[in-house]
Motif scaffolding. Structure first.
Motif, PDB file in Angstrom:
ATOM      1  N   LEU A 165       0.800  -1.209   0.000  1.00 30.58           N
ATOM      2  CA  LEU A 165       0.000   0.000   0.000  1.00 30.58           C
ATOM      3  C   LEU A 165       0.840   1.269   0.000  1.00 30.58           C
ATOM      4  O   LEU A 165       0.442   2.283  -0.533  1.00 30.58           O
ATOM      5  N   ARG A 166       1.998   1.248   0.642  1.00 30.68           N
ATOM      6  CA  ARG A 166       2.764   2.470   0.810  1.00 30.68           C
ATOM      7  C   ARG A 166       3.329   2.964  -0.520  1.00 30.68           C
ATOM      8  O   ARG A 166       3.828   2.192  -1.329  1.00 30.68           O
ATOM      9  N   HIS A 167       3.239   4.274  -0.718  1.00 34.41           N
ATOM     10  CA  HIS A 167       3.794   4.892  -1.909  1.00 34.41           C
ATOM     11  C   HIS A 167       5.076   5.634  -1.532  1.00 34.41           C
ATOM     12  O   HIS A 167       5.087   6.851  -1.369  1.00 34.41           O
ATOM     13  N   ASP A 168       6.143   4.853  -1.368  1.00 37.24           N
ATOM     14  CA  ASP A 168       7.432   5.448  -1.028  1.00 37.24           C
ATOM     15  C   ASP A 168       7.984   6.213  -2.225  1.00 37.24           C
ATOM     16  O   ASP A 168       7.993   5.703  -3.355  1.00 37.24           O
ATOM     17  N   ARG A 169       8.454   7.423  -1.984  1.00 38.85           N
ATOM     18  CA  ARG A 169       9.060   8.227  -3.029  1.00 38.85           C
ATOM     19  C   ARG A 169      10.321   8.879  -2.487  1.00 38.85           C
ATOM     20  O   ARG A 169      10.399   9.220  -1.302  1.00 38.85           O
ATOM     21  N   THR A 170      11.295   9.073  -3.346  1.00 41.18           N
ATOM     22  CA  THR A 170      12.512   9.781  -2.959  1.00 41.18           C
ATOM     23  C   THR A 170      12.228  11.282  -2.951  1.00 41.18           C
ATOM     24  O   THR A 170      11.223  11.740  -3.514  1.00 41.18           O
ATOM     25  N   PRO A 171      13.106  12.082  -2.346  1.00 44.59           N
ATOM     26  CA  PRO A 171      12.913  13.531  -2.397  1.00 44.59           C
ATOM     27  C   PRO A 171      12.776  14.072  -3.818  1.00 44.59           C
ATOM     28  O   PRO A 171      11.886  14.902  -4.090  1.00 44.59           O
ATOM     29  N   ASP A 172      13.614  13.620  -4.735  1.00 42.17           N
ATOM     30  CA  ASP A 172      13.530  14.100  -6.118  1.00 42.17           C
ATOM     31  C   ASP A 172      12.210  13.690  -6.765  1.00 42.17           C
ATOM     32  O   ASP A 172      11.622  14.454  -7.547  1.00 42.17           O
ATOM     33  N   GLU A 173      11.758  12.491  -6.468  1.00 47.11           N
ATOM     34  CA  GLU A 173      10.476  12.042  -7.028  1.00 47.11           C
ATOM     35  C   GLU A 173       9.335  12.891  -6.510  1.00 47.11           C
ATOM     36  O   GLU A 173       8.440  13.267  -7.277  1.00 47.11           O
ATOM     37  N   TRP A 174       9.356  13.225  -5.208  1.00 46.40           N
ATOM     38  CA  TRP A 174       8.287  14.069  -4.684  1.00 46.40           C
ATOM     39  C   TRP A 174       8.313  15.457  -5.314  1.00 46.40           C
ATOM     40  O   TRP A 174       7.262  16.021  -5.617  1.00 46.40           O
ATOM     41  N   ARG A 175       9.483  15.998  -5.521  1.00 36.78           N
ATOM     42  CA  ARG A 175       9.565  17.313  -6.167  1.00 36.78           C
ATOM     43  C   ARG A 175       8.954  17.267  -7.559  1.00 36.78           C
ATOM     44  O   ARG A 175       8.190  18.147  -7.953  1.00 36.78           O
ATOM     45  N   ARG A 176       9.280  16.224  -8.302  1.00 37.32           N
ATOM     46  CA  ARG A 176       8.758  16.100  -9.667  1.00 37.32           C
ATOM     47  C   ARG A 176       7.248  15.887  -9.664  1.00 37.32           C
ATOM     48  O   ARG A 176       6.511  16.530 -10.433  1.00 37.32           O
ATOM     49  N   ILE A 177       6.765  15.002  -8.818  1.00 38.01           N
ATOM     50  CA  ILE A 177       5.339  14.674  -8.785  1.00 38.01           C
ATOM     51  C   ILE A 177       4.520  15.883  -8.343  1.00 38.01           C
ATOM     52  O   ILE A 177       3.501  16.226  -8.958  1.00 38.01           O
ATOM     53  N   THR A 179       5.308  19.108  -8.373  1.00 33.86           N
ATOM     54  CA  THR A 179       5.356  20.171  -9.380  1.00 33.86           C
ATOM     55  C   THR A 179       4.436  19.853 -10.548  1.00 33.86           C
ATOM     56  O   THR A 179       3.735  20.730 -11.076  1.00 33.86           O
ATOM     57  N   GLY A 180       4.384  18.584 -10.920  1.00 32.31           N
ATOM     58  CA  GLY A 180       3.537  18.171 -12.034  1.00 32.31           C
ATOM     59  C   GLY A 180       2.059  18.267 -11.738  1.00 32.31           C
ATOM     60  O   GLY A 180       1.241  18.292 -12.664  1.00 32.31           O
ATOM     61  N   HIS A 181       1.706  18.341 -10.461  1.00 32.97           N
ATOM     62  CA  HIS A 181       0.291  18.419 -10.080  1.00 32.97           C
ATOM     63  C   HIS A 181      -0.090  19.794  -9.526  1.00 32.97           C
ATOM     64  O   HIS A 181      -1.059  19.914  -8.773  1.00 32.97           O
ATOM     65  N   GLY A 182       0.657  20.815  -9.912  1.00 33.51           N
ATOM     66  CA  GLY A 182       0.241  22.176  -9.595  1.00 33.51           C
ATOM     67  C   GLY A 182       0.751  22.747  -8.296  1.00 33.51           C
ATOM     68  O   GLY A 182       0.196  23.725  -7.790  1.00 33.51           O
ATOM     69  N   PHE A 183       1.817  22.174  -7.746  1.00 36.08           N
ATOM     70  CA  PHE A 183       2.410  22.704  -6.523  1.00 36.08           C
ATOM     71  C   PHE A 183       3.756  23.355  -6.847  1.00 36.08           C
ATOM     72  O   PHE A 183       4.397  23.034  -7.842  1.00 36.08           O
ATOM     73  N   SER A 184       4.153  24.277  -5.988  1.00 30.56           N
ATOM     74  CA  SER A 184       5.420  24.979  -6.188  1.00 30.56           C
ATOM     75  C   SER A 184       6.172  25.061  -4.867  1.00 30.56           C
ATOM     76  O   SER A 184       5.657  24.671  -3.819  1.00 30.56           O
ATOM     77  N   ASP A 185       7.384  25.570  -4.924  1.00 25.72           N
ATOM     78  CA  ASP A 185       8.220  25.760  -3.731  1.00 25.72           C
ATOM     79  C   ASP A 185       8.260  24.487  -2.890  1.00 25.72           C
ATOM     80  O   ASP A 185       8.042  24.512  -1.671  1.00 25.72           O
ATOM     81  N   VAL A 186       8.539  23.366  -3.539  1.00 25.86           N
ATOM     82  CA  VAL A 186       8.560  22.069  -2.861  1.00 25.86           C
ATOM     83  C   VAL A 186       9.830  21.957  -2.016  1.00 25.86           C
ATOM     84  O   VAL A 186      10.945  22.132  -2.518  1.00 25.86           O
ATOM     85  N   ARG A 187       9.644  21.677  -0.752  1.00 24.12           N
ATOM     86  CA  ARG A 187      10.766  21.540   0.168  1.00 24.12           C
ATOM     87  C   ARG A 187      10.709  20.170   0.828  1.00 24.12           C
ATOM     88  O   ARG A 187       9.699  19.816   1.431  1.00 24.12           O
ATOM     89  N   VAL A 188      11.804  19.429   0.693  1.00 28.99           N
ATOM     90  CA  VAL A 188      11.872  18.091   1.271  1.00 28.99           C
ATOM     91  C   VAL A 188      13.046  18.051   2.246  1.00 28.99           C
ATOM     92  O   VAL A 188      14.161  18.442   1.901  1.00 28.99           O
ATOM     93  N   SER A 189      12.792  17.610   3.447  1.00 30.90           N
ATOM     94  CA  SER A 189      13.862  17.493   4.435  1.00 30.90           C
ATOM     95  C   SER A 189      13.805  16.121   5.088  1.00 30.90           C
ATOM     96  O   SER A 189      12.751  15.475   5.133  1.00 30.90           O
ATOM     97  N   LEU A 190      14.952  15.670   5.554  1.00 31.57           N
ATOM     98  CA  LEU A 190      15.049  14.405   6.269  1.00 31.57           C
ATOM     99  C   LEU A 190      15.362  14.706   7.725  1.00 31.57           C
ATOM    100  O   LEU A 190      16.381  15.333   8.026  1.00 31.57           O
ATOM    101  N   ILE A 191      14.480  14.290   8.606  1.00 35.25           N
ATOM    102  CA  ILE A 191      14.658  14.506  10.033  1.00 35.25           C
ATOM    103  C   ILE A 191      15.428  13.320  10.600  1.00 35.25           C
ATOM    104  O   ILE A 191      14.990  12.171  10.494  1.00 35.25           O
TER     105      ILE A 191
END
Length: 209
Positions: A165-177, A179-191
């Protein structure tokens, strides 16, 4: 067994949030899988007067905290048991509602728009992003923020009711996805995890373009 029934069974066996955290607070926002760890709600900016939707609201603690800071909250969870627990603890808090629904169904049916959409180890991790993200974007106010967290790809954490069920994505994949769906200023951090733990938490924020 339906997906809702599977998640309900999982919810019934879940540990409830403590009455207070290590600081003695009765409400708090926790982005990670570890107690008393990680950043707080300041990552969202001021929340007073903002309309917040949480997809996968669980027992309601994160959303209730934002409501105590002046937000209006709508919590959505597929498991009926989650709503019962949330109402038991937070049902008297003004400006807070909980709904039992699958995330995409709720987004299709609601007429509300939201300034913040939140998912802490919630629906964004478990629903196909190409299905869910356009629906989220359609219900967001201009400039609104989507914020979500989950384990980094390959991390071992709470097992969902159904394998795969889980949709694991890398930081780069989340930025691409995103942005492709109408979002901007995507920030991904690892805690980073707390001392003695091996797995951190991925935290993603993006604005409705």
């Amino acid at each position: 067994m339906s997906l809702a029934e599977s998640w309900d069974r999982y919810a019934v066996g879940s540990k409830r949030r403590r009455p207070v955290n290590a600081k003695g607070d009765t409400t708090w926002l926790n982005w990670t899988q570890y107690a008393d760890h990680g950043p707080n709600e300041s990552l969202l900016g001021p929340v007073a007067g903002r309309r917040v939707l949480e997809l996968g609201s669980g027992s309601g603690g994160n959303l209730a905290h934002l409501v105590t800071l002046g937000a209006t909250g709508r919590g959505v969870d597929i498991a009926p048991a989650r709503k019962a627990v949330a109402l038991e603890r937070w049902g008297d808090l003004p400006g807070l509602e909980f709904h039992t629904a699958e995330a995409t169904a709720f987004l299709k049916e609601t007429g509300e728009t939201f300034d913040v959409v939140l998912s802490v180890f919630g629906a964004v991790w478990f629903v196909d992003p190409d299905t869910l993200l356009p629906l989220i974007r359609s219900r967001m106010a201009p400039g609104g923020m989507l914020a979500f967290s989950h384990l980094p790809p390959g991390g071992q954490g709470p097992k969902p009711p159904r394998a795969g069920l889980r949709h694991d994505r890398t930081p780069d994949e989340w930025r691409r996805i995103l942005t492709g769906h109408g979002f901007s200023d995507v920030r991904v951090s690892l805690i980073d995890p707390p001392e003695g733990k091996a797995v951190g938490t991925m935290l993603v924020r993006a604005l409705a373009a």
